[in-house]
Design a protein around this motif. Structure first.
Motif, PDB file in Angstrom:
ATOM      1  N   ASN A   6       0.976  -1.019   0.020  1.00  0.00           N
ATOM      2  CA  ASN A   6      -0.351   0.060  -0.284  1.00  0.00           C
ATOM      3  C   ASN A   6       1.119   1.318  -0.049  1.00  0.00           C
ATOM      4  OD1 ASN A   6      -2.015  -1.522   0.098  1.00  0.00           O
ATOM      5  ND2 ASN A   6      -2.043  -2.107   2.067  1.00  0.00           N
ATOM      6  N   GLU A   7       2.400   0.801  -0.373  1.00  0.00           N
ATOM      7  CA  GLU A   7       2.622   2.725  -0.293  1.00  0.00           C
ATOM      8  C   GLU A   7       2.354   3.637  -1.248  1.00  0.00           C
ATOM      9  OE1 GLU A   7       6.932   1.511   0.483  1.00  0.00           O
ATOM     10  OE2 GLU A   7       7.589   3.361  -1.017  1.00  0.00           O
ATOM     11  N   PRO A   8       2.440   4.678  -0.665  1.00  0.00           N
ATOM     12  CA  PRO A   8       1.816   5.736  -1.378  1.00  0.00           C
ATOM     13  C   PRO A   8       3.136   5.871  -2.324  1.00  0.00           C
ATOM     14  CG  PRO A   8       2.829   6.333   0.129  1.00  0.00           C
ATOM     15  CD  PRO A   8       2.679   5.060   0.554  1.00  0.00           C
ATOM     16  N   LEU A   9       2.900   7.076  -3.824  1.00  0.00           N
ATOM     17  CA  LEU A   9       3.729   7.407  -4.775  1.00  0.00           C
ATOM     18  C   LEU A   9       3.816   9.242  -4.281  1.00  0.00           C
ATOM     19  CD1 LEU A   9       2.960   4.924  -7.735  1.00  0.00           C
ATOM     20  CD2 LEU A   9       4.806   4.979  -6.621  1.00  0.00           C
ATOM     21  N   PHE A  10       4.582   9.488  -4.661  1.00  0.00           N
ATOM     22  CA  PHE A  10       4.837  10.807  -4.561  1.00  0.00           C
ATOM     23  C   PHE A  10       4.743  11.527  -5.462  1.00  0.00           C
ATOM     24  CE2 PHE A  10       6.489   8.873  -0.331  1.00  0.00           C
ATOM     25  CZ  PHE A  10       5.775   9.619   0.469  1.00  0.00           C
ATOM     26  N   PRO A  11       4.210  12.413  -6.223  1.00  0.00           N
ATOM     27  CA  PRO A  11       4.265  12.811  -7.668  1.00  0.00           C
ATOM     28  C   PRO A  11       5.677  13.693  -8.130  1.00  0.00           C
ATOM     29  CG  PRO A  11       2.464  13.717  -6.391  1.00  0.00           C
ATOM     30  CD  PRO A  11       3.257  12.982  -5.191  1.00  0.00           C
ATOM     31  N   LEU A  12       6.111  13.141  -9.029  1.00  0.00           N
ATOM     32  CA  LEU A  12       7.184  13.817 -10.067  1.00  0.00           C
ATOM     33  C   LEU A  12       6.322  14.817 -10.240  1.00  0.00           C
ATOM     34  CD1 LEU A  12      10.019  13.873 -11.049  1.00  0.00           C
ATOM     35  CD2 LEU A  12       8.434  12.586 -13.085  1.00  0.00           C
ATOM     36  N   GLN A  13       7.135  16.744 -10.130  1.00  0.00           N
ATOM     37  CA  GLN A  13       6.754  17.839 -10.743  1.00  0.00           C
ATOM     38  C   GLN A  13       7.982  18.216 -11.634  1.00  0.00           C
ATOM     39  OE1 GLN A  13       6.392  20.619  -7.881  1.00  0.00           O
ATOM     40  NE2 GLN A  13       3.776  19.365  -7.197  1.00  0.00           N
ATOM     41  N   PRO A  14       7.235  18.064 -13.203  1.00  0.00           N
ATOM     42  CA  PRO A  14       7.890  18.584 -14.171  1.00  0.00           C
ATOM     43  C   PRO A  14       8.421  20.023 -13.912  1.00  0.00           C
ATOM     44  CG  PRO A  14       6.114  17.593 -15.060  1.00  0.00           C
ATOM     45  CD  PRO A  14       6.153  17.444 -13.924  1.00  0.00           C
ATOM     46  N   GLU A  15      10.116  20.062 -14.789  1.00  0.00           N
ATOM     47  CA  GLU A  15      10.146  21.296 -14.344  1.00  0.00           C
ATOM     48  C   GLU A  15       9.548  22.287 -15.229  1.00  0.00           C
ATOM     49  OE1 GLU A  15      14.322  22.288 -14.914  1.00  0.00           O
ATOM     50  OE2 GLU A  15      14.682  21.562 -13.451  1.00  0.00           O
ATOM     51  N   ARG A  16       8.894  23.751 -15.768  1.00  0.00           N
ATOM     52  CA  ARG A  16       8.197  24.283 -16.394  1.00  0.00           C
ATOM     53  C   ARG A  16       9.184  24.296 -17.563  1.00  0.00           C
ATOM     54  NH1 ARG A  16       4.537  24.361 -18.610  1.00  0.00           N
ATOM     55  NH2 ARG A  16       3.990  26.361 -19.959  1.00  0.00           N
ATOM     56  N   ILE A  17      10.374  24.615 -18.126  1.00  0.00           N
ATOM     57  CA  ILE A  17      10.845  24.497 -18.748  1.00  0.00           C
ATOM     58  C   ILE A  17      11.846  23.763 -18.725  1.00  0.00           C
ATOM     59  CG2 ILE A  17      13.288  25.878 -20.187  1.00  0.00           C
ATOM     60  CD1 ILE A  17      12.410  28.168 -18.270  1.00  0.00           C
ATOM     61  N   LEU A  18      11.397  23.566 -20.558  1.00  0.00           N
ATOM     62  CA  LEU A  18      12.397  21.942 -20.863  1.00  0.00           C
ATOM     63  C   LEU A  18      13.304  22.134 -21.501  1.00  0.00           C
ATOM     64  CD1 LEU A  18       8.780  22.125 -21.247  1.00  0.00           C
ATOM     65  CD2 LEU A  18       9.426  19.693 -22.115  1.00  0.00           C
ATOM     66  N   ARG A  19      14.324  21.232 -20.506  1.00  0.00           N
ATOM     67  CA  ARG A  19      15.659  20.890 -21.310  1.00  0.00           C
ATOM     68  C   ARG A  19      16.143  19.939 -21.888  1.00  0.00           C
ATOM     69  NH1 ARG A  19      15.841  24.541 -17.194  1.00  0.00           N
ATOM     70  NH2 ARG A  19      17.173  26.695 -17.547  1.00  0.00           N
ATOM     71  N   GLU A  20      17.110  19.864 -23.366  1.00  0.00           N
ATOM     72  CA  GLU A  20      17.188  18.606 -23.368  1.00  0.00           C
ATOM     73  C   GLU A  20      18.992  18.935 -23.917  1.00  0.00           C
ATOM     74  OE1 GLU A  20      17.246  15.616 -23.586  1.00  0.00           O
ATOM     75  OE2 GLU A  20      14.849  15.655 -22.772  1.00  0.00           O
ATOM     76  N   GLY A  21      19.176  18.191 -23.287  1.00  0.00           N
ATOM     77  CA  GLY A  21      21.501  18.199 -23.468  1.00  0.00           C
ATOM     78  C   GLY A  21      22.258  17.527 -23.694  1.00  0.00           C
TER      79      GLY A  21
ATOM     80  N   GLY B 193      -2.713  14.284 -13.483  1.00  0.00           N
ATOM     81  CA  GLY B 193      -0.842  13.927 -12.966  1.00  0.00           C
ATOM     82  C   GLY B 193      -0.316  15.207 -13.127  1.00  0.00           C
ATOM     83  N   ARG B 194      -0.300  15.174 -13.642  1.00  0.00           N
ATOM     84  CA  ARG B 194       0.490  17.335 -13.659  1.00  0.00           C
ATOM     85  C   ARG B 194      -0.374  18.616 -12.350  1.00  0.00           C
ATOM     86  NH1 ARG B 194       0.948  21.048 -17.917  1.00  0.00           N
ATOM     87  NH2 ARG B 194      -0.868  20.842 -19.094  1.00  0.00           N
ATOM     88  N   LEU B 195      -1.743  18.430 -13.234  1.00  0.00           N
ATOM     89  CA  LEU B 195      -2.017  18.588 -12.264  1.00  0.00           C
ATOM     90  C   LEU B 195      -1.937  19.062 -10.172  1.00  0.00           C
ATOM     91  CD1 LEU B 195      -5.268  19.711 -13.786  1.00  0.00           C
ATOM     92  CD2 LEU B 195      -3.734  21.295 -13.598  1.00  0.00           C
ATOM     93  N   VAL B 196      -1.485  17.625 -10.084  1.00  0.00           N
ATOM     94  CA  VAL B 196      -1.864  17.265  -8.896  1.00  0.00           C
ATOM     95  C   VAL B 196       0.181  17.010  -8.493  1.00  0.00           C
ATOM     96  CG1 VAL B 196      -0.667  15.202  -7.792  1.00  0.00           C
ATOM     97  CG2 VAL B 196      -3.348  14.576  -9.180  1.00  0.00           C
ATOM     98  N   ALA B 197       0.825  17.490  -9.575  1.00  0.00           N
ATOM     99  CA  ALA B 197       2.316  17.330  -9.159  1.00  0.00           C
ATOM    100  C   ALA B 197       2.183  18.649  -8.791  1.00  0.00           C
ATOM    101  CB  ALA B 197       3.329  17.127 -10.546  1.00  0.00           C
ATOM    102  N   GLY B 198       1.349  19.833  -9.500  1.00  0.00           N
ATOM    103  CA  GLY B 198       1.678  21.178  -9.567  1.00  0.00           C
ATOM    104  C   GLY B 198       2.437  22.367 -10.143  1.00  0.00           C
ATOM    105  N   TYR B 199       2.794  23.569 -10.027  1.00  0.00           N
ATOM    106  CA  TYR B 199       4.271  23.949 -10.673  1.00  0.00           C
ATOM    107  C   TYR B 199       4.388  25.047 -10.049  1.00  0.00           C
ATOM    108  CZ  TYR B 199       2.377  21.535 -15.659  1.00  0.00           C
ATOM    109  OH  TYR B 199       2.275  21.099 -16.288  1.00  0.00           O
ATOM    110  N   GLY B 200       4.944  25.501 -10.457  1.00  0.00           N
ATOM    111  CA  GLY B 200       5.422  26.762 -10.052  1.00  0.00           C
ATOM    112  C   GLY B 200       5.478  26.696  -8.555  1.00  0.00           C
ATOM    113  N   SER B 201       6.506  25.861  -7.735  1.00  0.00           N
ATOM    114  CA  SER B 201       6.657  26.056  -6.345  1.00  0.00           C
ATOM    115  C   SER B 201       7.803  26.864  -5.950  1.00  0.00           C
ATOM    116  CB  SER B 201       6.657  25.010  -5.659  1.00  0.00           C
ATOM    117  OG  SER B 201       7.502  24.222  -6.090  1.00  0.00           O
ATOM    118  N   SER B 202       7.576  27.932  -5.818  1.00  0.00           N
ATOM    119  CA  SER B 202       9.084  28.868  -5.993  1.00  0.00           C
ATOM    120  C   SER B 202      10.068  28.256  -5.196  1.00  0.00           C
ATOM    121  CB  SER B 202       8.843  30.389  -5.729  1.00  0.00           C
ATOM    122  OG  SER B 202       8.038  30.546  -5.159  1.00  0.00           O
ATOM    123  N   ALA B 203      11.284  28.632  -5.141  1.00  0.00           N
ATOM    124  CA  ALA B 203      12.344  28.954  -4.015  1.00  0.00           C
ATOM    125  C   ALA B 203      12.544  29.255  -3.155  1.00  0.00           C
ATOM    126  CB  ALA B 203      13.388  28.582  -4.774  1.00  0.00           C
ATOM    127  N   PRO B 204      11.938  29.176  -1.698  1.00  0.00           N
ATOM    128  CA  PRO B 204      12.087  29.823  -0.764  1.00  0.00           C
ATOM    129  C   PRO B 204      13.126  30.783  -0.834  1.00  0.00           C
ATOM    130  CG  PRO B 204      13.094  27.947  -0.228  1.00  0.00           C
ATOM    131  CD  PRO B 204      13.227  27.842  -1.696  1.00  0.00           C
TER     132      PRO B 204
END
Lengths: 1086, 584
Positions: free
Chosen positions: B267-282, B394-405
């Motif tokens: 029954n272990e819960p999952l902690f959702p991944l929150q993708p970054e707003r800006i997509l980077r590939e390198g 899924g994305r909504l649950v993960a949420g966006y925009g949490s700013s760094a303290p």
């Protein structure tokens, strides 16, 4: 002229990278005025250097460089923890002083200083407490190395040192130099060296300052750590070994360059072109130091009454002993022999040596410890009547000159064997009798062998423990490191790897380097004067032991006497068996206290049953004649009397084998060849060996009788025989022998044949006296085995480790002789193996000593508790004995809890049950888990076997080969008991558990492997080319299948005869890979 | 029943209200990333076994080549490829040990963060297949597929789609679907079917499948495994035969969870991944490349990844940034900037890889490459919604925009300095334990603290025993040196004193070096007033590099205006002289 005065050899243990001999040779080649070997904390390599220097006529100064412990006089020495910390964080050299004796008195002072430096420190942590002990300056020159001045400064800068020394205000450098200026201004020198390591300027400044302030003369040195530039990399490696570091992480602890090299005068003058006077200054020291190790005046001790001389006391004891030994009167020949020997002893001044040895033997006898002299001492009637040896000279033709002769002014060598488990008692008595100041043990130099060299170097190069294990498995024993290359691929290592290549190269260089000093197995040096006047004394790592830093070669070179107090397992086994028999009333009166000496003497002589058994080669566990080669010889030689045993012991030796004496003797013995003598004068000498010389004494006597040698010359011949491969001196005897034989009318052909045989003896020949001493024990042990197999097996097992066979083989042999064997059980077993049942039909109960990783203390407690009242169940056992969980699980896995908790898995389950106690209360009793409540899988036969082999190394009810038998049958593998039905030359396959691997040096590279299947043992002969193909498999496999041709020798229709059967192996297959990893039980002798 | 039949049966047995978690295990992730980092996969290199060292604390500006230069022989391998495994090389061995087994082992260093970063990107590309997506380094992605699978064609279709997508990204993959994340992870790792097709295990079959797994699948200690083996227990099913309470007494509290897993309960819960707003590939590589042809391979991989991520997020690129990183040394030599940046304002949002690649290549063809390229980075600066989709939960649950303290103090100062003089010039100096002056002082650029842009998974207490559900024994050990002695004892004091400025590159000095001789530095003449021999370094290198042989001299120079003190070394063999350091 320049003399190098601060050289270290590899006897400065992991500091120097060259052997002392190499340093001396290099110094000689460079034409140095003198070489000063100045080892750290002792004079360990000095004797070797001295011997080589004498040979090269190179001037050698012997000194020592001692670390200074600068604790205040009343401060305690370094605690072990501090010492460890110091050694771990040792980055700068500790402050040291190099001491050189000017004369004998100075040498004594040096010995005392070294003794003091070691006295209060842990092994390897020596330090001379300068502020407390001062320096004996009467005959010592003191050299202060420049780096020592820097080290003193570093200590001053260190807060740790300040706190430990309690020093305030004055620096250590000032204080040490002030001290030297006050007490030894005329004897102190400063030594400067330039290693181009960035510290030259600092060293120069420190030395110039000290010179300016105190006026000590300055000398130049190269401070060499190695003799040749090629050793620089090895120097880095050994630095890492010393620090427990790796090359990758050693960083600045590695040498910056290769300048710590022994330099020529030209090179050192170039390096000190600005101060040629410093180079010249070394000459003055050489002039002053006139001490030579040959000046040591050593005397052997003995205890005498006032007014009594050693000779008088020996005379008295000898005639007293003769009267006791020969209760019917001393025969004229024995009397003449004793008088002759006493005259020689008197002439050589050796009486005190005999007396001391006699005292040691008496100490053992007082404790009723079995002992007997071995080796050439058994040639001496004096030794026999003194009770040192057990071979009666009147019953054999002994040659006293083999033991000692006036021609050679050397001490004789008396080795005495004691019961190995009680040897400690004798050693303690010796210390008690002579005091620690006059008795010390001889050291033994432990050297890097191929495996240890590979292991250490590989560790430095960063290999994992598992890989190191694989790497070292590619070589065995003293085999050169080069052999590893052949096996690399086999063990899955890539020979192309640069590091591996370097590891092999450096391990090769490291092989033979001294690793550390250990205690000799039994060599004692006793001295009339306090020992520290002739040698430094160090506490050994073993509590209560002191050693001198010389090994037996050094002792020989210096002319010291040593008494060898050796441990012999068979004496212990014989005593234990006799004790068991006495307790059962089977040998002697049980109402009388047991006396092993009397019990041994009461063994009936010349029992035909014993010889019948020996003829059948039924000799597993019997002293000396249990090896493969001996067992193969027994049905052919067929011993029938005691002297046959003497011959049996001696004939399976490199000397007779390489000398080609074995087959002529056997042919003559079996009547296939007539007994003849080259000359009637030799008949007396060779009559007992049917005209074939088998013993060293016979060769010496032939030289005396046939070629006109004196006794001493004959002994020299014997010595040259032993060392002819090393120095080739034996060849000089050839012409003399042949000419002598010709003069006496002895056939030239015989002379040539004899000389060939003598060369064979060079490998290793037995003196008859020694063989006779051993034959006594052969007979005693064989008698016990034949008549009392259960007692013999129990005693043999209780004396382990010893002998040729593992407990597994001994127990199987006992079972084969009808002994009922019961497994280990906590309700019945003790630490030792015991006998159960009626005294007329004893059964063997295995003891806990067979189980690995079990503490003896716990078992003793278990037995004590059981004696109070028996254990009711496992919980009761656990509550009362409180074994550690690991131990309880081991007992469960070994099946030792069966009587309390049936089923090993149930016991294992129960063993891990947590205790239900509280913090302050004892665990309370809870019901034991039973099999009914916990459904554990049943133990299969395979698992049962595995449990037994993993814990005890044997299984009484099963054998690994039984599990493979069905499969092996499909491959037409023959069992051991079917071998006698096979034909000679037949190609067959056999399989079994590897019991033993042996590669004797006489066998021309042949490897003998003994396999065991469920029906018996199988002997394999593996030739070199086959070994090359299956090298690693042969070394490592615990289960093997072999194919090859059967070889058998049938002794004919003689009674008690058995055929000698071998398999000449050609192909091998490993069986243990597919059957899981089985622990190896093989005893390997290489 | 065959394995295939089994699988079918499981599919049929799945119930509608069950929790369904798919677990994607990427067993070769580290070695795949390492292989891609070598831009010259010659036939010879391909035939060589590969080991990967994952490095902690890697600086932002550190190139791959620099990273690999920092690798030392006693570092431990974090992962190895299949070829290396066949040779007996395993993760956890030091490079020295591994090379003893195969001298030709290729070792590539990667930042450890790269693993999590890649996992995150792969997970992002699967966002539209699950309600919750979570990752766990070093190899696991979980997807809560229960709520969405009916709409997407069923469990098997989703599983196939996931496998297909991950394979398209170039990764080896094992997949299992079960009722909980740990169960799914166990099945994916240990069940045979997980290796090829996905293994779908419904609740009703969990017990049966879990029971067949070996005990080694559980994170038990060696001692515990040995003891259970002695008891004759082999599989998880065997554990169920024993009374749970007593087993827990003997194995510790974790045994309860193990038994639950063996029963198929998780029954272990999952902690959702929150993708970054800006997509980077390198992607970066060791050997600089010139010419567009090689770059196109890299570009194709990056745009494929972008497409996959954009598609999963339901977004498209409106503004795109492309950064070409040049080889620093050559760029400096040619006097050109270190990077070339290209901006693309797209007339309409794009998301297909081919489209993105085409426009970038078109621009690049017209752009002069100023220096060889060692890295390429694509950035979707302004992602824009493509088509609103129903399955954005899924994305909504993960949420966006949490700013760094907001953080104060040193980080702020560092940030200012970073802007002012460049972050490559800010860092710490540490002492190196080496005889070589150039290795005695090591510069470590400051590493900005990882910005917590998304909620971090709940941290478990670091315990020596099994941490909460820390299921796999880590395949990615740290690269800490095997021998800790180096840390035990500090290095020796420097013997050459007073060096305050080590020249970046030693300056060649014309011999002879003697008192009175003139040497030229920066077009100025200096006279050697005094010389002092310092030390000799000879043969201090054991492996690989050219053996060093240098005699160091301290020189006191007199120039037209002022004096100068420096450190010169002379190579005895070639007789060349170099000024290596100045004493201020």
């Amino acid at each position: 002229m320049f003399a190098e005065l601060l050289a270290w050899s590899n006897f400065s243990f992991l500091r120097g990278a060259s052997h002392p001999e190499e340093m001396v040779e290099r110094a000689h080649k460079l034409g140095l005025l003198a070489l000063g070997i100045c080892e750290r904390e002792g004079i360990y390599g000095s004797v070797r250097a001295w011997v080589r220097a004498k040979e090269l006529d190179q001037r050698l100064l012997v000194g020592a460089e001692l670390s200074l412990d600068l604790a205040e006089p009343n401060a305690p020495g370094l605690t072990p923890a501090e010492a460890r910390r110091r050694s771990l964080t040792e980055q700068q050299p500790a402050p040291t002083l190099a001491l050189y004796p000017e004369h004998l008195t100075g040498y004594r002072d040096l010995c005392r200083a070294i003794t003091l430096a070691h006295a209060e420190h842990d092994k390897g942590q020596a330090g001379y407490r300068l502020y407390r002990d001062g320096l004996p300056t009467s005959g010592l020159l003191i050299i202060v190395p420049a780096d020592s001045l820097l080290a003193l400064d570093a200590i001053d800068a260190s807060s740790v040192a300040a706190s430990t020394s309690g020093l305030r205000g004055e620096s250590h450098r000032e204080r040490v130099l002030d001290y030297l200026a006050n007490v030894a201004a005329e004897q102190t020198y400063l030594a400067i060296f330039r290693h181009f390591d960035g510290l030259d300027a600092a060293r120069l400044a420190a030395v110039e300052l000290a010179h300016l302030h105190y006026g000590f003369p300055v000398i130049a040195t190269a401070r060499p750590r190695f003799h040749d530039i090629s050793r620089r990399r090895l120097a880095d490696v050994i630095a890492c070994i010393r620090r427990g570091d790796r090359l990758d992480s050693a960083g600045t602890h590695l040498h910056k360059n290769a300048e710590a090299l022994l330099l020529s005068e030209t090179q050192i003058r170039e390096r000190f072109a600005d101060h040629p006077d410093w180079v010249d200054g070394t000459e003055a020291i050489v002039e002053r130091c006139r001490f030579d190790l040959g000046q040591i005046n050593y005397r052997f001790p003995c205890t005498l009454l006032p007014g009594e001389t050693a000779d008088e006391k020996l005379d008295h004891l000898v005639w007293q002993g003769a009267a006791r030994r020969y209760s019917n009167g001393v025969s004229p020949s024995v009397k003449a022999q004793l008088e002759h020997e006493l005259a020689v002893i008197r002439q050589m001044g050796m009486a005190s040596y005999f007396l001391s040895t006699w005292e040691v033997v008496e100490m053992a006898r007082a404790r009723r410890i079995l002992c007997q002299g071995r080796g050439s001492a058994a040639n001496s009637a004096v030794c026999y009547v003194l009770g040192i040896t057990a071979v009666d000279p009147s019953r054999s033709r002994m040659l006293f000159e083999r033991f000692m002769s006036p021609e050679r002014q050397e001490p004789p060598d008396i080795d005495v064997d004691f019961e190995h488990e009680r040897r400690e008692e004798v050693i303690s008595d010796i210390y008690r009798a002579y005091g620690r100041e006059r008795a010390a043990m001889v050291s033994e130099v432990i050297r890097y062998r191929s495996r240890s060299a590979l292991r250490e170097v590989a560790k430095v190069f960063g290999l994992s423990p598992e890989q190191i294990e694989r790497l070292t498995s590619t070589v065995s024993g003293w085999a050169p490191v080069d052999h590893a290359v052949l096996g690399l691929k086999e063990v899955g290592l890539d020979a192309d790897d640069e590091r591996l290549q370097q590891i092999l190269e450096l391990a090769k260089e490291l092989q033979g380097f001294p690793r550390h000093l250990s205690i000799h197995v039994g060599g004692f040096v006793l001295s009339a004067e306090p020992l520290e006047q002739v040698a430094p004394i160090e506490p050994a790592r073993m509590p209560g032991r002191t050693v001198i830093p010389f090994d037996k070669d050094d002792i020989d070179a210096l002319g010291f006497f040593k008494v060898d107090v050796l441990g012999l397992g068979m004496l212990t086994a014989i005593r234990k068996a006799l004790e068991l028999l006495h307790r059962d009333g089977r040998h002697g009166d049980p109402r009388v206290a047991f006396d092993p000496l009397e019990a041994l003497a009461a063994i009936p002589a010349e029992d035909p049953a014993v010889y019948r058994s020996i003829c059948r080669a039924d000799t597993v566990g019997v002293f000396q004649i249990e090896s493969r080669a001996q067992m193969a010889m027994l049905p052919r030689l067929r011993p029938r009397r005691f002297y046959d045993l003497v011959i049996e012991v001696a004939i399976v030796r490199p000397g007779p084998i390489h000398g080609g004496m074995v087959h002529p003797y056997l042919r003559r013995r079996n009547g296939e060849e007539p007994v003849s003598y080259a000359h009637p004068s030799l008949e007396q000498i060779l009559v007992r060996t049917l005209g074939v010389p088998l013993f060293q004494e016979q060769v010496m006597q032939i030289a005396i009788t046939g070629a006109g040698y004196s006794g001493g010359e004959a002994d020299q011949l014997r010595r040259d025989m032993a060392a002819w491969k090393k120095n080739g001196r034996l060849l000089r005897h050839r012409e003399r022998l042949l000419a002598g034989f010709a003069r006496n009318g002895i056939d030239l052909k015989f002379g040539e044949a004899l000389f060939a045989q003598i060369k064979g003896f060079g490998e290793y020949g037995f003196p008859e006296s020694h063989a006779a001493s051993f034959a006594l024990l052969v007979y005693a042990s064989a008698w016990q085995k034949v008549h009392h197999p259960a007692h013999f097996a129990a005693a043999l097992l209780n004396a382990q480790p010893m002998g040729f066979y593992s407990p597994h083989s001994i127990i199987r042999d006992a079972q084969a002789h009808g002994v009922e064997v019961h497994d280990i059980d906590v309700s019945f077993s003790t630490w030792d193996h015991t006998l159960e049942g009626p005294t007329t039909a004893r059964k063997l109960r295995l003891g806990f000593r067979l189980i690995a990783n079990l503490s003896k203390r716990m078992v003793e407690y278990l037995v004590t508790e059981r004696t109070k009242h028996r254990f009711s169940d496992l919980e009761d056992f656990r509550l009362r004995v409180c074994p550690a969980r690991d131990e309880l699980e081991i007992l469960a896995a070994a099946g030792a809890l069966e009587s309390l908790e049936p089923g090993r898995r149930n016991a294992l389950w129960a063993a891990r049950q947590p205790e239900r106690g509280t913090l302050f209360a004892r665990p309370t009793r809870i019901p034991t888990q039973t099999a009914a409540r916990v459904a554990l899988p049943a133990v299969s036969r395979g698992a049962h076997l595995r449990f037994d082999y993993d814990t005890k190394g044997l299984c009484l009810t099963d054998h690994p080969m039984l599990h493979l038998r069905a499969w092996l049958k499909t491959r037409r593998v023959v069992t051991a008991n079917a071998l006698p039905r096979c034909q000679r030359g037949e190609r067959i396959a056999v399989a079994g558990l590897v019991l033993c691997r042996q590669q004797p040096m006489t066998a021309s590279g042949i490897l003998f492997v003994t396999l065991e299947d469920e029906t018996g043992v199988i002997n394999l002969i593996v030739r070199e080319e086959v070994q090359a193909r299956y090298g690693l498999m042969l070394r490592q496999a615990s289960l093997l299948c072999a194919r090859g041709r059967l070889e058998r020798t049938d002794p004919g229709n003689l009674p008690d005869s058995v055929p000698v059967i071998h398999l000449l192996a050609e192909e091998f297959e490993r069986l243990d890979r597919s059957n899981g990893k089985l622990r190896s039980f093989s005893r390997d002798f290489h | 029943m065959s394995a295939h039949q089994n699988q079918l049966a499981f599919r049929l047995d799945s119930l509608p209200d069950e929790r369904r978690v798919a677990c994607v295990v990427l067993p070769e992730l580290a070695s795949e990333l390492a292989r891609w980092a070598t831009t010259k996969p010659t036939e010879r290199a391909k035939a060589r076994p590969l080991g990967v060292v994952l490095m902690d604390g890697v600086e932002r500006h550190m190139t791959l080549a620099e990273l690999n230069r920092a690798v030392e022989p006693n570092f431990r391998l974090s992962a190895v490829d299949a070829f290396a495994r066949r040779l007996g090389i395993t993760a956890g061995q030091t490079i020295v040990e591994a090379r003893c087994l195969h001298a030709g082992l290729e070792v590539i260093a990667l930042p450890r963060s790269k693993i999590a970063e890649t996992l995150g990107k792969i997970a992002e590309s699967l966002l539209d297949r699950a309600s919750i997506v979570a990752i766990e380094a070093p190899d696991t992605i979980w997807l809560e597929i229960g709520p969405v699978m009916r709409a997407l064609g069923g469990e098997a279709a989703v599983a196939n789609e996931i496998i297909e997508r991950v394979r398209c990204l170039g990764h080896a993959v094992r997949l299992a679907v079960a009722t909980g994340p740990r169960l799914a992870q166990l099945f994916a790792r240990w069940a045979a079917l997980g290796a090829k097709a996905g293994l779908l295990v419904p609740q009703a079959r969990s017990l049966a499948v879990a029971s067949t797994l070996p005990l080694t699948a559980l994170p038990l200690s060696r001692n515990q495994l040995g003891w259970l083996g002695q008891l004759g227990l082999v599989s998880l099913g065997d554990l169920l035969q024993l009374p749970e309470g007593e087993l827990v007494d003997r194995l510790g509290r974790d045994a309860g969870r193990f038994i639950a897993l063996a029963r198929g309960e998780d029954n272990e819960p999952l902690f959702p991944l929150q993708p970054e707003r800006i997509l980077r590939e390198g992607l970066e590589w060791e050997e600089p490349v010139e010419g567009l042809e090689r770059l196109r391979f890299v570009l194709r991989r990056l745009t494929t990844n972008l497409e996959s991520r954009l598609a999963a997020r339901g977004e498209a690129a409106e503004r795109l940034g492309v950064t070409l990183h040049h080889d620093n040394a050559i760029a400096r030599h040619r006097g050109t900037p270190n990077v070339t940046q290209l901006q693309f304002e797209l007339a309409r949002p794009l998301w297909y890889a081919e489209d993105l690649e085409r426009i970038i290549v078109t621009r690049c063809e017209r752009t002069e490459l100023l220096a060889p390229i060692i890295a390429l980075e694509l950035k979707v600066i302004a992602p824009t919604p493509k088509v609103p989709k129903q399955l954005e939960l899924g994305r909504l649950v993960a949420g966006y925009g949490s700013s760094a303290p907001a953080e104060e103090g040193l980080p702020m100062l560092l940030a200012e300095l970073d802007v002012d003089i460049g972050s490559e010039r800010i860092g710490l100096l540490r002492l190196g334990d080496s005889h070589r002056p150039e290795s005695k002082s090591l510069f470590s650029p400051c590493r900005p603290k990882e910005s917590p842009t998304r909620p971090q998974p709940r941290k478990t207490k670091p315990r020596q025993t099994q941490s909460a559900m820390a299921m796999p024994p880590s395949d990615y050990p740290t690269q800490a040196p095997a021998n800790s002695n180096a840390q035990k004892s500090p290095p020796c004091p420097q013997t050459i004193e007073g060096i305050t400025r080590l020249l970046e590159r030693p300056i060649v000095i014309e011999p002879p070096i003697r008192v009175g001789a003139t040497i030229f530095l920066d077009h100025q003449a200096y006279v050697i007033e005094r010389l002092r021999f310092e030390e000799r370094l000879a043969g201090i290198e054991w492996w690989g590099k050219e053996p060093i042989c240098r005699d160091y001299w301290r020189v006191f120079l007199q120039g037209p205006s002022a004096g100068l003190e420096g450190l010169i070394y002379v190579e005895p063999n070639g007789g060349r002289c170099f000024l290596q350091a100045l004493v201020d």
